[in-house]
Design a protein around this motif. Structure first.
Motif, PDB file in Angstrom:
ATOM      1  N   PHE A   1       7.594   7.267  15.126  1.00 10.62           N
ATOM      2  CA  PHE A   1       7.899   7.292  13.693  1.00 10.62           C
ATOM      3  C   PHE A   1       9.408   7.294  13.447  1.00 10.62           C
ATOM      4  O   PHE A   1       9.886   6.811  12.433  1.00 10.62           O
ATOM      5  N   PHE A   2      10.178   7.872  14.408  1.00 16.98           N
ATOM      6  CA  PHE A   2      11.629   7.944  14.226  1.00 16.98           C
ATOM      7  C   PHE A   2      12.219   6.544  14.057  1.00 16.98           C
ATOM      8  O   PHE A   2      13.080   6.318  13.207  1.00 16.98           O
ATOM      9  N   CYS A   3      11.743   5.577  14.870  1.00 15.70           N
ATOM     10  CA  CYS A   3      12.295   4.218  14.822  1.00 15.70           C
ATOM     11  C   CYS A   3      11.938   3.512  13.516  1.00 15.70           C
ATOM     12  O   CYS A   3      12.723   2.727  12.988  1.00 15.70           O
ATOM     13  N   GLY A   4      10.754   3.774  13.007  1.00 17.15           N
ATOM     14  CA  GLY A   4      10.302   3.052  11.820  1.00 17.15           C
ATOM     15  C   GLY A   4      10.625   3.732  10.512  1.00 17.15           C
ATOM     16  O   GLY A   4      10.651   3.083   9.457  1.00 17.15           O
ATOM     17  N   TRP A   5      10.899   5.031  10.561  1.00 16.71           N
ATOM     18  CA  TRP A   5      11.058   5.785   9.314  1.00 16.71           C
ATOM     19  C   TRP A   5      12.437   6.404   9.138  1.00 16.71           C
ATOM     20  O   TRP A   5      12.859   6.666   8.011  1.00 16.71           O
ATOM     21  N   ILE A   6      13.154   6.697  10.222  1.00 18.70           N
ATOM     22  CA  ILE A   6      14.371   7.501  10.115  1.00 18.70           C
ATOM     23  C   ILE A   6      15.619   6.770  10.598  1.00 18.70           C
ATOM     24  O   ILE A   6      16.665   6.843   9.949  1.00 18.70           O
TER      25      ILE A   6
ATOM     26  N   ILE B   1       9.098   2.937   3.229  1.00 23.50           N
ATOM     27  CA  ILE B   1      10.332   2.315   2.732  1.00 23.50           C
ATOM     28  C   ILE B   1      11.184   3.335   1.992  1.00 23.50           C
ATOM     29  O   ILE B   1      12.410   3.397   2.163  1.00 23.50           O
ATOM     30  N   VAL B   2      10.537   4.159   1.173  1.00 23.18           N
ATOM     31  CA  VAL B   2      11.285   5.195   0.459  1.00 23.18           C
ATOM     32  C   VAL B   2      11.947   6.151   1.454  1.00 23.18           C
ATOM     33  O   VAL B   2      13.115   6.554   1.306  1.00 23.18           O
ATOM     34  N   CYS B   3      11.202   6.507   2.512  1.00 17.58           N
ATOM     35  CA  CYS B   3      11.751   7.415   3.524  1.00 17.58           C
ATOM     36  C   CYS B   3      12.929   6.768   4.250  1.00 17.58           C
ATOM     37  O   CYS B   3      13.956   7.407   4.492  1.00 17.58           O
ATOM     38  N   GLN B   4      12.786   5.490   4.603  1.00 16.23           N
ATOM     39  CA  GLN B   4      13.878   4.791   5.286  1.00 16.23           C
ATOM     40  C   GLN B   4      15.142   4.775   4.425  1.00 16.23           C
ATOM     41  O   GLN B   4      16.230   5.109   4.909  1.00 16.23           O
ATOM     42  N   LEU B   5      14.990   4.387   3.163  1.00 16.46           N
ATOM     43  CA  LEU B   5      16.163   4.317   2.283  1.00 16.46           C
ATOM     44  C   LEU B   5      16.746   5.708   2.042  1.00 16.46           C
ATOM     45  O   LEU B   5      17.965   5.881   1.982  1.00 16.46           O
ATOM     46  N   GLY B   6      15.861   6.706   1.896  1.00 17.79           N
ATOM     47  CA  GLY B   6      16.354   8.070   1.701  1.00 17.79           C
ATOM     48  C   GLY B   6      17.142   8.566   2.896  1.00 17.79           C
ATOM     49  O   GLY B   6      18.202   9.185   2.746  1.00 17.79           O
ATOM     50  N   CYS B   7      16.631   8.290   4.099  1.00 18.40           N
ATOM     51  CA  CYS B   7      17.349   8.713   5.313  1.00 18.40           C
ATOM     52  C   CYS B   7      18.676   7.979   5.441  1.00 18.40           C
ATOM     53  O   CYS B   7      19.691   8.571   5.842  1.00 18.40           O
ATOM     54  N   LEU B   8      18.683   6.686   5.099  1.00 17.76           N
ATOM     55  CA  LEU B   8      19.930   5.924   5.199  1.00 17.76           C
ATOM     56  C   LEU B   8      20.963   6.436   4.196  1.00 17.76           C
ATOM     57  O   LEU B   8      22.138   6.632   4.545  1.00 17.76           O
ATOM     58  N   LEU B   9      20.517   6.698   2.965  1.00 14.15           N
ATOM     59  CA  LEU B   9      21.449   7.234   1.964  1.00 14.15           C
ATOM     60  C   LEU B   9      21.912   8.633   2.353  1.00 14.15           C
ATOM     61  O   LEU B   9      23.077   8.988   2.162  1.00 14.15           O
ATOM     62  N   GLY B  10      20.991   9.444   2.896  1.00  9.14           N
ATOM     63  CA  GLY B  10      21.388  10.767   3.362  1.00  9.14           C
ATOM     64  C   GLY B  10      22.402  10.691   4.482  1.00  9.14           C
ATOM     65  O   GLY B  10      23.349  11.483   4.541  1.00  9.14           O
TER      66      GLY B  10
ATOM     67  N   ASN C   1       0.824  -1.204   0.000  1.00 10.92           N
ATOM     68  CA  ASN C   1       0.000   0.000   0.000  1.00 10.92           C
ATOM     69  C   ASN C   1       0.862   1.260   0.000  1.00 10.92           C
ATOM     70  O   ASN C   1       2.087   1.224   0.161  1.00 10.92           O
ATOM     71  N   GLY C   2       0.174   2.390  -0.159  1.00 10.97           N
ATOM     72  CA  GLY C   2       0.911   3.630  -0.339  1.00 10.97           C
ATOM     73  C   GLY C   2       1.734   4.043   0.877  1.00 10.97           C
ATOM     74  O   GLY C   2       2.872   4.496   0.744  1.00 10.97           O
ATOM     75  N   LEU C   3       1.173   3.882   2.081  1.00  7.04           N
ATOM     76  CA  LEU C   3       1.896   4.284   3.285  1.00  7.04           C
ATOM     77  C   LEU C   3       3.146   3.441   3.492  1.00  7.04           C
ATOM     78  O   LEU C   3       4.206   3.958   3.866  1.00  7.04           O
TER      79      LEU C   3
END
Length: 521
Positions: A80-85, A9-18, A2-4
């Protein structure tokens, strides 16, 4: 998907790459300035803010106000920090897939460990002992990158480029050699990093990853004090799951949730990291998240006796450790980076992230083991035999996220005393062997040389000759250590830097009045 969940996942990968981008960018590239150090990440770290709160002096609002915003946002939305960032959380998700982590029912007995650990650490910090950095997931992740993975990556990259430079393979060598200038200037270290605790740090990180064999996100569920802090903040979060309890005809949430947030007692908001996977695997598509539900549990399953015990242990450790002899007094060779605050405050502010060691261009800084006392593990110490503090460098103070190292201007750096060089006359060549040696004086970087020579007549093979004898001018020496690094005597240097006269220490009447007498650079 689903969209959320896709967005998460996109946010997690983006934060990790950042995070990786900031990490690689935190490197000396020819300028004494780092506009985007990776320490920016610690400014959103509530555990770093908590450590700073318990440290002496005023709270570093200017540096850590973003961490307070994270706490407020957690109070509204949840963990949200644990799951997204969190980069460690993302890494554990990846490791869990590789190791095929088993699911599991909620285990309150293990889950409460992280809360008790947070309470114990907080009580210890209140009484003078701050070791949040040992368990902070951001420190743990960054420390592993700095001490272990980045040095290995650089070694491997250098050997690959060396191989293709030495062996001219058609087409491939030209491509690799053509890519080398960009790789060297942007993606590799200024020089090969070498750290003493690289293997130990890697083993600790590997142990955290292997815990995934027992349970998904074992670290986050049971051990992470940052997760516990955010869990406490999210007890009354407005974003809630519906239904908040297991369905009578299905209990898949109980075994499939990565955080075991849903069990027979209902949905625990303090454990949910808002991954939204339950909205996808629910066969009846009943699960929803929103601001409307009043159901759910925000309670943390802790008994009063357990809370008191954790606080008592922390309160006992703090005073007991603080009355031990200071490591800096027992070891005169324990040197801290320039700009370090007084030792007691330094230990209470340093979060053991290792960033100052990464940017040290003289390779002088090493992580301390027990040589800085049992509480000084992973704190930075200057080992002048390995490297020296570059006279015109202020990078370590720029990257420190907690104020353990004060940022210095170049003029302030030139006047900051790390220690005092002392000659060992039993090993120094002019003293011990009547042999001429000018190395320490030649490399001394201060405006007026802190090492000078005195002419002396010596008898060598029945002949009298004039010999230059080195002498350290105490009021000019800043303890940068380059004399010790460059000393040609094998093994232990003939000139060593002690922590005598360092700027951060209160002086008695016998010490040098360096700040008063030291000439400007």
């Amino acid at each position: 998907m689903n969209g959320l969940r896709r967005l998460r996942i996109v946010c997690q990968l983006g934060c990790l790459l950042g995070f990786f981008w900031l990490f690689v960018a935190t490197e000396y590239r020819g300028l004494d300035e780092l506009p985007y150090p990776v320490s920016l990440l610690f400014r959103i770290d509530p555990l770093a803010a908590l450590a700073d709160f318990f440290a002496p002096g005023a709270f570093a609002w200017r540096l850590l106000w973003p961490a307070l915003l994270v706490i407020v946002a957690t109070g509204l939305l949840g963990r949200f920090f644990c799951g997204w960032i969190c980069p460690l959380g993302t890494t554990l998700d990846g490791a869990g897939r590789l190791l095929k982590s088993p699911g599991g029912r909620p285990r309150p007995g293990l889950r409460k460990i992280k809360y008790l650990l947070l309470l114990g650490l907080s009580a210890a910090a209140l009484f003078g002992v701050q070791v949040f950095g040992w368990f902070d997931p951001l420190s743990l992740f960054l420390r592993t990158l700095t001490f272990s993975l980045y040095p290995v990556y650089n070694l491997f990259a250098n050997r690959v480029f060396d191989f293709f430079y030495d062996h001219q393979l058609p087409l491939i060598s030209d491509l690799v050699n053509g890519a080398y200038p960009f790789w060297r200037d942007h993606l590799m270290a200024f020089q090969q990093p070498v750290f003493a605790l690289g293997l130990f740090t890697a083993l600790v990180f590997l142990a955290v990853l292997l815990l995934e064999k027992f349970e998904r996100r074992f670290w986050c569920r049971n051990l992470c004090p940052l997760g516990a802090l955010l869990g406490l903040c999210s007890r009354h979060a407005l974003v809630r799951r519906e239904p908040a309890s297991l369905c009578s005809d299905c209990s898949r949430c109980q075994s499939a949730c990565r955080m075991a947030a849903t069990g027979s007692d209902g949905h625990a908001r303090s454990e949910c990291v808002l991954c939204f996977e339950c909205t996808e695997y629910c066969p009846a598509e009943r699960v929803r998240f929103g601001f409307h539900s009043r159901e759910g549990s925000g309670q943390v399953d802790l008994r009063r006796r357990e809370v008191v015990t954790a606080l008592a242990v922390g309160a006992l450790v703090g005073p007991t450790a603080s009355i031990a002899p200071a490591a800096a007094s027992a070891d005169s060779y324990l040197l801290r980076p320039p700009g370090a605050v007084a030792e007691d405050e330094f230990l209470r502010r340093c979060i053991r992230c290792g960033e100052c060691l990464k940017v040290c261009i003289g390779r002088a800084l090493q992580p301390a083991w027990l040589d800085a006392g049992p509480l000084g593990l992973w704190t930075p110490r200057l080992v002048a035999r390995f490297g020296y503090c570059e006279y015109n460098c202020t990078l370590c103070g720029q990257v420190c996220p907690t104020g353990a190292l004060r940022p210095l201007t170049l003029e302030q750096k030139h006047k900051t005393v790390i220690g005092l060089a002392v000659l060992d006359k039993d090993r120094c060549l002019p003293y011990a062997r009547n042999e001429e040696c000018l190395v320490c004086e030649e490399h001394c970087p201060t405006g007026r040389k802190a090492i000078v020579f005195e002419q002396k007549q010596v008898l060598v093979r029945s002949r009298i000759k004039m010999l230059k004898i080195p002498r350290v001018v105490g009021k000019l020496c800043i303890g940068c250590g380059i004399c010790e690094t460059r000393c040609p005597v094998e093994g232990r240097s003939a000139i060593r830097v002690t922590n005598e006269n360092e700027s951060r220490r209160k002086r008695d009447g016998l010490a040098w009045k360096a700040d008063e007498k030291r000439p400007s650079a």
